[in-house]
Design an enzyme around this catalytic site. Structure first.
Site, PDB file in Angstrom:
ATOM      1  N   SER A  28      43.189  33.715  48.588  1.00 49.14           N
ATOM      2  CA  SER A  28      42.049  33.994  48.836  1.00 49.14           C
ATOM      3  C   SER A  28      41.368  32.690  49.312  1.00 49.14           C
ATOM      4  O   SER A  28      41.608  32.054  50.421  1.00 49.14           O
ATOM      5  CB  SER A  28      41.379  34.553  47.468  1.00 49.14           C
ATOM      6  OG  SER A  28      40.014  34.980  47.705  1.00 49.14           O
TER       7      SER A  28
ATOM      8  N   ARG B  40      29.693  38.604  38.949  1.00 49.19           N
ATOM      9  CA  ARG B  40      31.084  38.900  38.357  1.00 49.19           C
ATOM     10  C   ARG B  40      31.463  40.213  38.521  1.00 49.19           C
ATOM     11  O   ARG B  40      32.665  40.561  38.850  1.00 49.19           O
ATOM     12  CB  ARG B  40      31.411  38.292  37.120  1.00 49.19           C
ATOM     13  CG  ARG B  40      32.780  38.243  36.661  1.00 49.19           C
ATOM     14  CD  ARG B  40      33.885  37.476  37.651  1.00 49.19           C
ATOM     15  NE  ARG B  40      35.177  37.237  37.035  1.00 49.19           N
ATOM     16  CZ  ARG B  40      36.108  36.530  37.550  1.00 49.19           C
ATOM     17  NH1 ARG B  40      35.739  35.947  39.005  1.00 49.19           N
ATOM     18  NH2 ARG B  40      37.198  36.361  37.131  1.00 49.19           N
TER      19      ARG B  40
ATOM     20  N   ASP C  23      44.786  45.483  49.533  1.00 47.87           N
ATOM     21  CA  ASP C  23      43.730  44.353  49.470  1.00 47.87           C
ATOM     22  C   ASP C  23      42.569  44.607  50.414  1.00 47.87           C
ATOM     23  O   ASP C  23      42.798  44.798  51.664  1.00 47.87           O
ATOM     24  CB  ASP C  23      44.109  42.836  49.815  1.00 47.87           C
ATOM     25  CG  ASP C  23      43.205  42.163  49.746  1.00 47.87           C
ATOM     26  OD1 ASP C  23      41.970  42.397  49.484  1.00 47.87           O
ATOM     27  OD2 ASP C  23      43.483  40.580  49.973  1.00 47.87           O
TER      28      ASP C  23
ATOM     29  N   HIS D 118      43.144  42.753  45.899  1.00 49.73           N
ATOM     30  CA  HIS D 118      42.893  41.299  46.346  1.00 49.73           C
ATOM     31  C   HIS D 118      43.552  40.629  45.041  1.00 49.73           C
ATOM     32  O   HIS D 118      44.147  39.530  45.483  1.00 49.73           O
ATOM     33  CB  HIS D 118      41.360  40.981  46.511  1.00 49.73           C
ATOM     34  CG  HIS D 118      41.297  39.577  46.889  1.00 49.73           C
ATOM     35  ND1 HIS D 118      41.720  39.126  48.168  1.00 49.73           N
ATOM     36  CD2 HIS D 118      40.430  38.364  46.561  1.00 49.73           C
ATOM     37  CE1 HIS D 118      41.454  37.896  48.323  1.00 49.73           C
ATOM     38  NE2 HIS D 118      40.816  37.493  47.247  1.00 49.73           N
ATOM     39  N   ASP D 119      43.450  40.892  44.127  1.00 46.66           N
ATOM     40  CA  ASP D 119      44.111  40.287  42.951  1.00 46.66           C
ATOM     41  C   ASP D 119      45.640  40.103  42.950  1.00 46.66           C
ATOM     42  O   ASP D 119      46.038  39.342  42.084  1.00 46.66           O
ATOM     43  CB  ASP D 119      43.860  41.073  41.541  1.00 46.66           C
ATOM     44  CG  ASP D 119      42.408  40.312  40.832  1.00 46.66           C
ATOM     45  OD1 ASP D 119      41.859  39.354  41.536  1.00 46.66           O
ATOM     46  OD2 ASP D 119      42.100  40.942  40.103  1.00 46.66           O
TER      47      ASP D 119
END
Lengths: 371, 371
Positions: free
Chosen positions: B150, B220, B315, B348-349
C-alpha cells in the site's frame, strides 16, 4: 416539454397508522404533487417514489421559485417517457421526510414539541401503506404503474408485493432486493457521523436551536462516493488540482475535494439529519425475501404486476447483478418481466439522467400499457 | 518461526531536513527495529516501509508486551519469506508518525510545545530522505531490497526513483503509481471528519487536553470499507444481525455495524489524528510521474533496481490494473520486473495476510537475490 408551473398539495390522514415496528402514528400528513389529468376510468395514474434525499417535487417549477425544477423533470411531461398527455403522475414526500410530510421535525401531538428522536423508524413497507392511503384519497384503486430509482425502486417492488391488486406495472430502476454488507457499512458510517455530532443532542436538536450540520455534511460527502463510478470520477475530476494547489495543507487541493465539500455543504443546508437517519435505516431493513427464508421468488410470488427492471453498468452501489437477482426470481416464477441494462456513464446517479437509451426503454414500456 | 523478543531503537538526526514543501525540520528522531544480522559486506539489509497506520514494530514481540506482535510478523523470521537467517531487516516509523518518530505530537523546539498543526505536511519523497539518513546511520550503503504494501509500496517505488544507487530491489505490493479521484475522495472525507470535530481545535488539541476521537473513529471506519472487498464483507458479515436486532433503532443491528464501530473505537484509542491527516495527504500527493508530464516510464527511468510488483485480485482500493501501470512502464523501459497477481480473498488487506501463493512469490524472489 416541461410541464410548467406546479403546486404542492397536502392530504391529512386522521386514521392511526400502525408501522412495521409496532409503533403507531396517531395521524399524519403527506405532501404531494400531481401532473397531467386523471382519466374518467381512474386507470392512468403513475406513482413516482423517491430515493434517499428526494421528495414530492418531481417535475415542473414553482411560480415563485422558477429555478426549483423537480428532481426528475427530464422524464416527465408532454411527450416525455412519463407522458403527462396520457398519464396522471403523482409524486409524494415519504413519511419521515423533511419536505412537508409528517416527519421528525413535525410536532408530536403527544407533547406539542417536535418529534425529534421519538419519531419512529419507518420502513419501505410503511411507505407503501402510507402511499396506499394517498391512493385512496385520490380515488385511485390501482396504479397503472409505480416507478422509482434506487430506494424508490425498492418501493415500486414492495408495492407489487404488498398491494398486488393495486399495481398493474412496477418499474424498478437502479435498485437491489436488499443491501449488501458494504451498502450497510456506508449507511452506518453516515449515521455515525450524525449520531456523534455534538449538535445532534440525541436527536432532539430542534429544541437546542442547532442542527448536526457537520455530521450531515460528512454523510452526504460519503453518499456521493457511491453515487458516482470510479471511472466517472476519474473523467470528471481525475487528479486535477485547484488554482492555488501545492500549498501542502489540508485545504482544497484537488477538484474532487472541492466538489465533495460543496455537495456536503449544500445538502446540510437543506436536509434534516433525523430524516437522513431514517431513510438510511429503511434501506438497511429492506429485504422482502427475509420472511421467506431468503427466497426472493417466493417473496415476489404474490405480485400481479408486469415488471420493468433497469440497471446501469456503471452503477457500483447497486450493480446490474443486484437487479438481475430480481429478474431471475421473477423469471423463475413465470412472472412477466422486461430487463434493460444501460451503459449511461453516471454511476448510480444514472437513473436521474436524461439518457436516450434509458429513456427510450421507459417510454416504450409505458406506451404499451393499456389504460 | 517467529523471531521472538525485539526492542525498539532510536536514532537522532541533528542535521536539518528540508522537506518537499520547503519547510525545514531542524532535527528529528526516528524509532526503528532490526531483525537478523547485518553481514560483513553490509549487503543483506532490507527496509520495510509501513502503510497508513503502521509503524516500526514489524515483527516479533516486546518482552513486556507479549501480545503485541509486529504487524507483518507472518512474513519475517527464520525460514519465512523475509528470512532473518539471511537478511537484516529494518522497520522504521515514518516522520510525522505517532509511535516514537518525530511527529505532530512531538515538542516543537521553537516553542517548547507540541507541534500540532504546525508540523509540516510530509510526502513519500520526504520519507525516503529521512529513511536514507537512517541507512547512513546504520552504515548501509545500499539496501538489498526495499519492500512495502500500500503506502509502503509507494515508498519502495520512490526509493528506486530517488536513490537509484542505494536500492538493489524494490518490492511494490498492493500499491498504485498515484491515487485515483475516488481514492482521494475517501481520504478527503476522513480528513473532513477529523478537521470538523470540535475537539480538533485547529490541530492544537494537545493543549486542550482532548483528542478528536469522533473524527478519527469515522476516518478509520471509512478506511475499513476500502480495506475489505464487497465479496469478503458479504462472506464475513453478509446481512447477519446481532442478538437483539429488530429494535427499529440506530443501535447496532447488523454484524458489519458492530465490526466497524469496534475497529473505529480501537483505532481512535491509539492513533494520533494529526498523523492520520498527514499520512492521507502523503498518499494524495504521491505521483512520481507528475513532473514528467504524467509519463510514469520516464519517472521510473532512473531506477537501477529489479522490481517485484504484486497485486491482489480482490483489492478494489488499488486494483491489479493500478499495479500493472507500474509494470507496463517498467517493461516499456526494458527494466527488470516480475509481476504476480494473487487471488488472496482479503481485499486490500491481503498484503498483510499469510497467503501461501503470495508468500511463496516473495520468498522465491528474495531467495534469488545475491548478497
Amino acid at each position: 416539454m416541461c410541464i410548467g408551473t406546479v403546486i404542492p398539495q397536502y392530504a391529512h390522514f386522521a386514521e392511526p397508522l400502525t408501522l412495521q415496528s409496532g409503533a403507531v402514528l396517531p395521524a399524519f400528513d403527506l405532501v404531494y404533487e400531481t401532473y397531467g389529468q386523471l382519466n374518467a376510468a381512474r386507470s392512468n395514474a403513475i406513482l413516482v417514489c423517491h430515493a434517499l434525499s428526494g421528495q414530492h417535487h418531481v417535475a415542473g417549477r414553482y411560480a415563485d421559485q422558477p429555478e426549483n425544477l423537480g428532481w426528475w423533470d427530464n422524464i416527465i411531461g408532454p411527450g416525455r417517457p412519463l407522458d403527462t398527455e396520457r398519464f396522471f403522475i403523482v409524486g409524494v414526500n415519504n413519511l419521515g421526510g423533511c419536505h412537508g410530510s409528517t416527519g421528525p421535525a413535525s410536532l408530536n401531538p403527544g407533547t406539542g414539541k417536535p418529534w425529534g428522536a421519538d419519531f419512529p423508524v419507518v420502513t419501505v413497507t410503511d411507505w407503501v401503506s402510507a402511499q396506499a392511503r394517498l391512493a385512496d384519497h385520490l380515488g385511485i384503486e390501482a396504479w397503472a404503474a409505480v416507478i422509482g430509482g434506487s430506494l424508490g425502486g425498492m418501493q415500486a417492488l414492495q408495492w407489487a408485493i404488498s398491494q398486488p391488486e393495486r399495481v398493474r406495472h412496477s418499474l424498478v430502476i437502479a435498485a437491489a432486493p436488499k443491501l449488501s454488507a458494504e451498502n450497510i457499512a456506508f449507511n452506518e458510517i453516515a449515521r455515525q457521523a450524525i449520531l456523534t455530532d455534538p449538535d445532534f443532542h440525541g436527536g432532539h436538536y430542534y429544541a437546542h436551536g442547532v442542527r448536526p450540520l457537520r455530521g450531515l455534511r460528512l454523510a452526504r460527502m460519503l453518499g456521493h462516493i457511491t453515487y458516482l463510478s470510479d471511472d466517472q470520477m476519474a473523467e470528471k475530476f481525475g487528479r486535477r488540482q485547484r488554482p492555488g494547489a501545492g500549498s501542502y495543507s489540508f485545504d482544497v487541493e484537488f477538484e474532487i475535494e472541492s466538489y465533495l465539500r460543496h455537495q456536503g455543504d449544500k445538502f446540510a443546508g437543506i436536509f434534516d439529519a433525523n430524516t437522513y437517519l431514517r431513510m438510511t435505516r429503511a434501506l438497511d431493513y429492506f429485504d422482502p425475501a427475509l420472511e421467506h427464508g431468503g427466497d426472493l421468488a417466493q417473496a415476489l410470488a404474490p405480485a400481479r404486476a408486469g415488471f420493468l427492471v433497469i440497471a446501469f453498468t456503471t452503477d457500483w452501489r447497486f450493480s446490474p447483478a443486484r437487479s438481475r437477482e430480481i429478474v431471475h426470481a421473477l423469471v423463475r416464477n413465470g412472472q412477466p418481466v422486461a430487463y434493460a441494462e444501460s451503459g449511461c456513464a453516471h454511476g448510480h446517479d444514472s437513473f436521474l439522467m436524461e439518457d436516450a437509451h434509458y429513456h427510450a426503454v421507459v417510454a416504450a414500456y409505458l406506451q404499451r400499457i393499456g389504460l
